[in-house]
Each structure stands twice: as C-alpha cells, then as structure tokens.
Scaffold this active site. Structure first.
Site, mmCIF file in Angstrom:
data_model
loop_
_atom_site.group_PDB
_atom_site.id
_atom_site.type_symbol
_atom_site.label_atom_id
_atom_site.label_comp_id
_atom_site.label_asym_id
_atom_site.label_seq_id
_atom_site.Cartn_x
_atom_site.Cartn_y
_atom_site.Cartn_z
ATOM 1 N N GLY A 14 0.829 -1.208 0.000
ATOM 2 C CA GLY A 14 0.000 0.000 0.000
ATOM 3 C C GLY A 14 0.858 1.250 0.000
ATOM 4 O O GLY A 14 0.469 2.279 0.551
ATOM 5 N N ASP B 201 -2.287 -7.138 -6.321
ATOM 6 C CA ASP B 201 -3.426 -7.192 -5.383
ATOM 7 C C ASP B 201 -3.023 -8.169 -4.284
ATOM 8 O O ASP B 201 -3.048 -9.380 -4.478
ATOM 9 C CB ASP B 201 -4.672 -7.679 -6.125
ATOM 10 C CG ASP B 201 -5.857 -7.870 -5.180
ATOM 11 O OD1 ASP B 201 -5.710 -7.653 -3.958
ATOM 12 O OD2 ASP B 201 -6.941 -8.237 -5.677
ATOM 13 N N SER C 262 -4.552 -0.577 14.100
ATOM 14 C CA SER C 262 -5.418 0.609 14.220
ATOM 15 C C SER C 262 -5.941 0.686 15.649
ATOM 16 O O SER C 262 -6.045 -0.349 16.328
ATOM 17 C CB SER C 262 -6.611 0.467 13.265
ATOM 18 O OG SER C 262 -7.610 1.420 13.562
ATOM 19 N N TYR D 156 -13.292 -4.857 10.244
ATOM 20 C CA TYR D 156 -12.029 -4.106 10.330
ATOM 21 C C TYR D 156 -11.415 -4.247 11.734
ATOM 22 O O TYR D 156 -10.207 -4.462 11.884
ATOM 23 C CB TYR D 156 -12.333 -2.648 10.005
ATOM 24 C CG TYR D 156 -11.157 -1.723 9.884
ATOM 25 C CD1 TYR D 156 -10.403 -1.668 8.724
ATOM 26 C CD2 TYR D 156 -10.818 -0.869 10.933
ATOM 27 C CE1 TYR D 156 -9.333 -0.789 8.606
ATOM 28 C CE2 TYR D 156 -9.757 0.013 10.820
ATOM 29 C CZ TYR D 156 -9.021 0.048 9.657
ATOM 30 O OH TYR D 156 -7.960 0.923 9.547
ATOM 31 N N ALA E 139 -9.928 -7.704 12.078
ATOM 32 C CA ALA E 139 -8.675 -7.837 11.314
ATOM 33 C C ALA E 139 -7.533 -7.120 12.035
ATOM 34 O O ALA E 139 -6.421 -7.658 12.151
ATOM 35 C CB ALA E 139 -8.856 -7.260 9.913
ATOM 36 N N LYS E 140 -7.809 -5.916 12.528
ATOM 37 C CA LYS E 140 -6.747 -5.135 13.164
ATOM 38 C C LYS E 140 -6.347 -5.723 14.527
ATOM 39 O O LYS E 140 -5.181 -5.648 14.920
ATOM 40 C CB LYS E 140 -7.183 -3.672 13.317
ATOM 41 C CG LYS E 140 -7.335 -2.933 11.978
ATOM 42 C CD LYS E 140 -6.082 -3.024 11.135
ATOM 43 C CE LYS E 140 -6.039 -2.002 10.013
ATOM 44 N NZ LYS E 140 -4.831 -2.153 9.167
HETATM 45 P P1 NAI Z 1 -5.159 4.847 1.790
HETATM 46 O O1 NAI Z 1 -6.450 4.437 1.178
HETATM 47 O O2 NAI Z 1 -4.692 6.246 1.627
HETATM 48 O O3 NAI Z 1 -3.968 3.895 1.293
HETATM 49 C C1 NAI Z 1 -4.118 2.512 1.214
HETATM 50 C C2 NAI Z 1 -3.208 1.999 0.123
HETATM 51 O O4 NAI Z 1 -3.390 0.567 0.058
HETATM 52 C C3 NAI Z 1 -3.571 2.561 -1.256
HETATM 53 O O5 NAI Z 1 -2.402 2.961 -1.950
HETATM 54 C C4 NAI Z 1 -4.267 1.398 -1.926
HETATM 55 O O6 NAI Z 1 -4.169 1.398 -3.347
HETATM 56 C C5 NAI Z 1 -3.551 0.197 -1.294
HETATM 57 N N1 NAI Z 1 -4.331 -1.043 -1.385
HETATM 58 C C6 NAI Z 1 -5.637 -1.212 -1.067
HETATM 59 N N2 NAI Z 1 -6.006 -2.479 -1.324
HETATM 60 C C7 NAI Z 1 -4.905 -3.121 -1.799
HETATM 61 C C8 NAI Z 1 -4.671 -4.446 -2.260
HETATM 62 N N3 NAI Z 1 -5.644 -5.375 -2.287
HETATM 63 N N4 NAI Z 1 -3.432 -4.777 -2.693
HETATM 64 C C9 NAI Z 1 -2.440 -3.848 -2.696
HETATM 65 N N5 NAI Z 1 -2.622 -2.566 -2.286
HETATM 66 C C10 NAI Z 1 -3.836 -2.213 -1.843
HETATM 67 O O7 NAI Z 1 -5.306 4.459 3.318
HETATM 68 P P2 NAI Z 1 -4.389 4.777 4.580
HETATM 69 O O8 NAI Z 1 -5.186 5.585 5.511
HETATM 70 O O9 NAI Z 1 -3.058 5.247 4.163
HETATM 71 O O10 NAI Z 1 -4.287 3.307 5.219
HETATM 72 C C11 NAI Z 1 -3.079 2.573 5.327
HETATM 73 C C12 NAI Z 1 -3.209 1.584 6.460
HETATM 74 O O11 NAI Z 1 -3.354 2.292 7.689
HETATM 75 C C13 NAI Z 1 -4.401 0.649 6.358
HETATM 76 O O12 NAI Z 1 -4.032 -0.648 6.787
HETATM 77 C C14 NAI Z 1 -5.393 1.253 7.322
HETATM 78 O O13 NAI Z 1 -6.286 0.297 7.809
HETATM 79 C C15 NAI Z 1 -4.462 1.769 8.404
HETATM 80 N N6 NAI Z 1 -5.027 2.809 9.250
HETATM 81 C C16 NAI Z 1 -5.413 4.017 8.743
HETATM 82 C C17 NAI Z 1 -5.931 4.980 9.569
HETATM 83 C C18 NAI Z 1 -6.355 6.324 9.081
HETATM 84 O O14 NAI Z 1 -6.938 7.093 9.870
HETATM 85 N N7 NAI Z 1 -6.103 6.702 7.832
HETATM 86 C C19 NAI Z 1 -6.110 4.728 11.002
HETATM 87 C C20 NAI Z 1 -5.668 3.422 11.446
HETATM 88 C C21 NAI Z 1 -5.140 2.512 10.583
#
Ligand code: NAI
Length: 255
Positions: free
Chosen positions: A15, A65, A144, A156, A159-160
C-alpha cells in the site's frame, strides 16, 4: 557482513502508493533505504516511486493485489530480486468496508480480513525466507485503534486486533532468527481512507477533520508522517531489543 548491511537497507511497503504507506516509503528512502512499493494501484505506485527517485532516494513500484495470496507472495520475491533482499517489511495496505452487523455482507467481511490479515501472513512468509538467511529482519504491521473495537466496523476491528496477536506470536517465534515484529496502531490520519469515511457520512473532509480533532487530546488529526516516524523507529538497526510491541500513534486516543 556485507549481506547484513545490505539487507538492513531494503524495505517492502504494501500500500505504498498513497497515504500512510507512501509516507513510510518517503521516510525510509530519506533514511537511506531502497524501498519497494507494492500496491494494487500500479500507476500511483509508479508516480510515488518516481517522486522518491527524483528527490535522491531509491524506490521501485510493484503492482499487485495482495489479497491474492500468489500475487502477495510473488510481489515480495520480485522486490527481493530487485533490491537484493527484504530486510524490512511493512504490512500496511488496506481499506475499510463498513457496515452495521445485520447488514454486513460476507464479501465485506471476507475482503477486509483478506487484505489486512491474510495478506500479512502471505507477505511475511515470503519475506521471512530472506530475513532468516540474513539473520536480520524488521516486520511492522499497521493495525489501528479500531483493534480495541469500533462500532460499524466489526470486520475491520477483528482484522486489526488479529494483527496484534499475529505480531506478538511472530515476535516470539522469530526472535531467535534476529527478526523483530512490532505493530503500529494509528488513530485518525489524513488519507483517502478517512476522506472516504467523511464522504460516506456526507461531511466535508475539512469539517470531518475538525470534528475528529476535537476529541483527540493533542488537538489535531494525524498525518502520514506521524506514522512514518514510528515505522522508522521500529525499522532502525538499533531497535533490535524492541519486539512484540504495539505503539499507539493516535494523539492520545486509545480507542
Ligand atoms: P489509503 O487508502 O490512503 O492507502 C491505502 C493503500 O493501500 C492505497 O495505496 C491502496 O491502493 C492500497 N491497497 C488497497 N487495497 C490493496 C490491495 N488489495 N493490494 C495492494 N494494495 C492495496 O489508506 P491509509 O489511511 O493510508 O491506510 C493505510 C493503512 O493504515 C491501512 O491498513 C489502514 O487500515 C491503516 N489505518 C489508517 C488509519 C487512518 O486514519 N487513515 C487509522 C488506522 C489505521
């Protein structure tokens, strides 16, 4: 010795195209690591990698993916071939598929478990082969504050929370191999994920952030750089005595 020095400077961030993952990749590159950005959004991963390379770092983009076990495994092997190993693995990719329990579909449940929990197993198993050979590794799982329970998010939250048990078991099992495993539990971080939540609630994103900040003790929402700082700490060669830990990076919120 040469192998040890090289592997400590190689990282895979799932990601890594956007949001927290991109923030971690940028920070790792600034700290001198070569980084593979593994992301389903290959185009955006490539532009983030190009931006890192243009500012003097070293990054490659790998489209995959990671909810597909074979794709997750082969992405890690490709990264190892390109970078010369995998010393640091950040399991970060993911998304939310929120719904209250009676309306949650099996697909919503399965998709969220697959991208956060199953994928972390597949990438870690692949990366472990390189870390064990080198006798050195850093596994960082992005959990998270929802691991402590968020209504409307049983998939979610499960999972977390699962990632926390997974991290602690990995830490004990892999310690003799010179590998640490730690988790970061972010609070509200500005990204596409939180923008999507605002949209679902029918709120302007700025307004959504203001509302969130009002219940965060430090008085502001987090940025990807806040999580990147914690990841850089766990990834550092000097952090070898720190394993099995969960660091809440949430401005004082503990769920
Ligand atoms: P985001 O949506 O900005 O980034 C997520 C990235 O993961 C994207 O680049 C997306 O293309 C990629 N992705 C999604 N599904 C995928 C797959 N099947 N295979 C490969 N890549 C994939 O989200 P964010 O906020 O940066 O989240 C990153 C992590 O942080 C996640 O695990 C999320 O659960 C966790 N998180 C985020 C929080 C927040 O407030 N933004 C809070 C707590 C945890």
């Amino acid at each position: 010795m040469i192998l040890l020095m090289e592997i400590t400077r190689t990282a895979v961030v799932t990601g890594g195209a956007h949001g927290i993952g991109a923030g971690i990749a940028r920070r790792f590159a600034a700290d001198g690591l070569a980084v593979a950005l593994v992301d389903i959004d290959r185009e955006r991963a490539s532009s983030t990698a190009e931006e890192i390379n243009a500012s003097g770092g070293r990054a490659i983009a790998i489209g995959a993916d990671i909810a597909d076990p074979d794709a997750a495994t082969s992405a890690v092997h490709t990264a190892a071939e390109e970078l010369g190993g995998v010393g640091v693995l950040v399991n970060n990719a993911g998304f939310a598929r929120d719904s209250v329990l009676p309306e949650m579909t099996r697909k919503q449940w399965n998709d969220v478990i697959a991208v956060h929990l199953d994928a972390a197993f597949h990438t870690t198993q692949a990366a472990h082969s390189y870390m064990r050979t080198a006798g050195w590794g850093r596994i960082i799982n992005i959990s998270s504050i929802s691991a402590l329970g968020t209504p409307g998010r049983v998939n979610y939250s499960a999972a977390k929370a699962g990632l926390l048990g997974y991290t602690k078991a990995l830490a004990l099992e892999l310690a003799p191999d010179g590998i640490t495993a730690n988790a970061i539990a972010p609070g509200f971080i500005v990204s596409d994920m939180t923008a999507a939540t605002a949209k679902r609630l029918g709120r302007d994103f700025e307004e959504h952030q203001r509302i969130a900040a009002s219940s965060i003790p430090v008085g502001r929402v987090g940025q990807p750089e806040d999580i990147a700082h914690a990841a850089a700490f766990f990834a550092h060669p000097d952090a070898g005595f720190i394993t099995g830990q969960v660091l809440y990076v949430s401005g004082g919120v503990h769920g």
